[in-house]
Scaffold this motif. Structure first.
Motif, mmCIF file in Angstrom:
data_model
loop_
_atom_site.group_PDB
_atom_site.id
_atom_site.type_symbol
_atom_site.label_atom_id
_atom_site.label_comp_id
_atom_site.label_asym_id
_atom_site.label_seq_id
_atom_site.Cartn_x
_atom_site.Cartn_y
_atom_site.Cartn_z
ATOM 1 N N GLU A 208 0.837 -1.212 0.000
ATOM 2 C CA GLU A 208 0.000 0.000 0.000
ATOM 3 C C GLU A 208 0.866 1.253 0.000
ATOM 4 N N GLU A 209 1.921 1.240 0.801
ATOM 5 C CA GLU A 209 2.814 2.400 0.859
ATOM 6 C C GLU A 209 3.459 2.657 -0.500
ATOM 7 N N PHE A 210 3.936 1.582 -1.144
ATOM 8 C CA PHE A 210 4.577 1.774 -2.445
ATOM 9 C C PHE A 210 3.599 2.336 -3.473
ATOM 10 N N GLU A 211 2.369 1.843 -3.471
ATOM 11 C CA GLU A 211 1.383 2.345 -4.423
ATOM 12 C C GLU A 211 1.108 3.830 -4.211
ATOM 13 N N ASN A 212 1.118 4.268 -2.956
ATOM 14 C CA ASN A 212 0.933 5.693 -2.678
ATOM 15 C C ASN A 212 2.112 6.515 -3.181
ATOM 16 N N VAL A 213 3.335 6.021 -2.939
ATOM 17 C CA VAL A 213 4.529 6.707 -3.436
ATOM 18 C C VAL A 213 4.496 6.794 -4.959
ATOM 19 N N LYS A 214 4.180 5.685 -5.602
ATOM 20 C CA LYS A 214 4.126 5.630 -7.064
ATOM 21 C C LYS A 214 3.100 6.617 -7.610
ATOM 22 N N LYS A 215 1.920 6.635 -6.999
ATOM 23 C CA LYS A 215 0.851 7.536 -7.458
ATOM 24 C C LYS A 215 1.299 8.996 -7.386
ATOM 25 N N ARG A 216 1.894 9.390 -6.262
ATOM 26 C CA ARG A 216 2.303 10.788 -6.100
ATOM 27 C C ARG A 216 3.462 11.151 -7.025
ATOM 28 N N CYS A 217 4.370 10.209 -7.252
ATOM 29 C CA CYS A 217 5.485 10.471 -8.177
ATOM 30 C C CYS A 217 4.985 10.635 -9.605
ATOM 31 N N MET A 218 3.997 9.848 -9.993
ATOM 32 C CA MET A 218 3.434 9.975 -11.336
ATOM 33 C C MET A 218 2.719 11.314 -11.505
ATOM 34 N N GLU A 219 2.060 11.767 -10.443
ATOM 35 C CA GLU A 219 1.408 13.082 -10.499
ATOM 36 C C GLU A 219 2.445 14.190 -10.665
ATOM 37 N N LEU A 220 3.540 14.071 -9.948
ATOM 38 C CA LEU A 220 4.607 15.069 -10.069
ATOM 39 C C LEU A 220 5.258 15.027 -11.446
ATOM 40 N N ALA A 221 5.427 13.832 -11.981
ATOM 41 C CA ALA A 221 6.029 13.687 -13.317
ATOM 42 C C ALA A 221 5.183 14.390 -14.373
ATOM 43 N N GLU A 222 3.880 14.351 -14.189
ATOM 44 C CA GLU A 222 2.981 15.027 -15.137
ATOM 45 C C GLU A 222 3.009 16.538 -14.929
ATOM 46 N N LYS A 223 3.110 16.952 -13.675
ATOM 47 C CA LYS A 223 3.084 18.379 -13.371
ATOM 48 C C LYS A 223 4.405 19.062 -13.677
ATOM 49 N N TYR A 224 5.503 18.318 -13.473
ATOM 50 C CA TYR A 224 6.837 18.878 -13.709
ATOM 51 C C TYR A 224 7.596 17.976 -14.682
ATOM 52 N N PRO A 225 7.250 18.026 -15.956
ATOM 53 C CA PRO A 225 7.867 17.110 -16.929
ATOM 54 C C PRO A 225 9.380 17.265 -17.035
ATOM 55 N N GLU A 226 9.892 18.448 -16.693
ATOM 56 C CA GLU A 226 11.338 18.652 -16.752
ATOM 57 C C GLU A 226 12.073 17.788 -15.724
ATOM 58 N N ASP A 227 11.359 17.348 -14.677
ATOM 59 C CA ASP A 227 11.954 16.497 -13.643
ATOM 60 C C ASP A 227 11.388 15.081 -13.675
ATOM 61 N N LYS A 228 10.785 14.715 -14.786
ATOM 62 C CA LYS A 228 10.131 13.409 -14.883
ATOM 63 C C LYS A 228 11.072 12.265 -14.528
#
Length: 262
Positions: A208-228
């Motif tokens: 569950e913890e990993f899925e939460n980390v993954k979800k938030r990282c994917m959101e950041l990757a979309e919001k900040y593509p320069e740091d994908k």
């Protein structure tokens, strides 16, 4: 670890490799309150080995979002001081303590624990929950903490070690026998240990913890593509870390005191 900056120490403790990630950690970990340690298990150890709870003085080094200290102070009505290097976490912790009406006994500050430990007094319980070797190996860590421990105090370290017959090498992960040897060399003794097998459904929690980390990282990757690539790399690193914790090394919580104490 003294030659590392506080940013390098923080990102290492969070299993990252790029300090640029630090500013994103509050977002990535927004679904977590408990970071690195189980407050319930820490409470069990304190209640088993200490008495006169309300007079205890607890120090929580690398306190994260304050879950351990807040739960200890709430239940035992004792004083707790938490110190962490991420200001957003400290603000969250102090707000939470205020919300629960325990901010008179449970406080948090932003600081580098390597420097701050030198100026602190003595405590009945010192907690290092999932900080990694920020103070060095076990011998170095215990040698630095012992001067700040009351004569009958205990140190609780949440960490991981490898079995002695483990053939793989992991950075910052010692063999079980080496951990015990360093504890003894520091004039201390192990009075209790809790492993992953003692805590039900740990692997489900990890998933569950990993899925939460993954979800938030994917959101950041979309919001900040320069740091994908930064977020993708952290996601993969976290996936590997959880695999190691589940299958290859032994997560463990150790309760330690001065040798010869009753």
């Amino acid at each position: 670890m003294e030659n590392k900056t506080i940013e390098e120490s923080i990102i290492s403790a969070m299993d990252g490799s790029n300090t640029k990630l630090i500013k994103y950690l509050p977002y990535i970990l927004q679904d977590f309150w408990e970071i690195g340690s189980s407050p319930e298990e820490i409470l069990k150890i304190i209640k088993k080995h200490k008495k006169d709870y309300s007079n205890l003085n607890v120090l929580d080094l690398g306190s994260g979002k304050g879950a351990a200290s807040i739960k200890i102070a709430s239940e035992l009505k004792c004083k707790c001081l938490g110190i962490d290097g991420i200001d957003d976490f400290v603000i969250f912790s102090n707000n939470k303590a205020r919300e629960l009406g325990i901010d008179n006994i449970c406080t948090f500050e932003t600081n580098d624990i390597r420097a701050r430990i030198k100026t602190l007094g003595k405590y009945d319980v010192i907690i290092m929950g999932g900080t990694g070797p920020v103070l060095g190996d076990y011998y170095s860590t215990l040698s630095q903490l012992t001067p700040h421990l009351n004569s009958d105090g205990i140190i609780i370290i949440d960490d991981a070690y490898a079995d002695d017959d483990c053939t793989a090498e992991y950075p910052n992960v010692l063999r079980k026998s080496e951990v015990y040897k360093q504890i003894s060399s520091a004039g201390m003794e192990l009075i209790e240990k809790i492993t992953i097998n003692d805590i039900p459904e740990t692997n489900e929690i990890y998933n569950e913890e990993f899925e939460n980390v993954k979800k938030r990282c994917m959101e950041l990757a979309e919001k900040y593509p320069e740091d994908k690539e930064l977020f993708l790399e952290y996601t993969e690193k976290q996936k590997r870390e959880y695999e190691i914790l589940s299958n290859e090394i032994i997560p463990v919580m150790l309760a330690i005191r001065r040798r010869g104490q009753n």
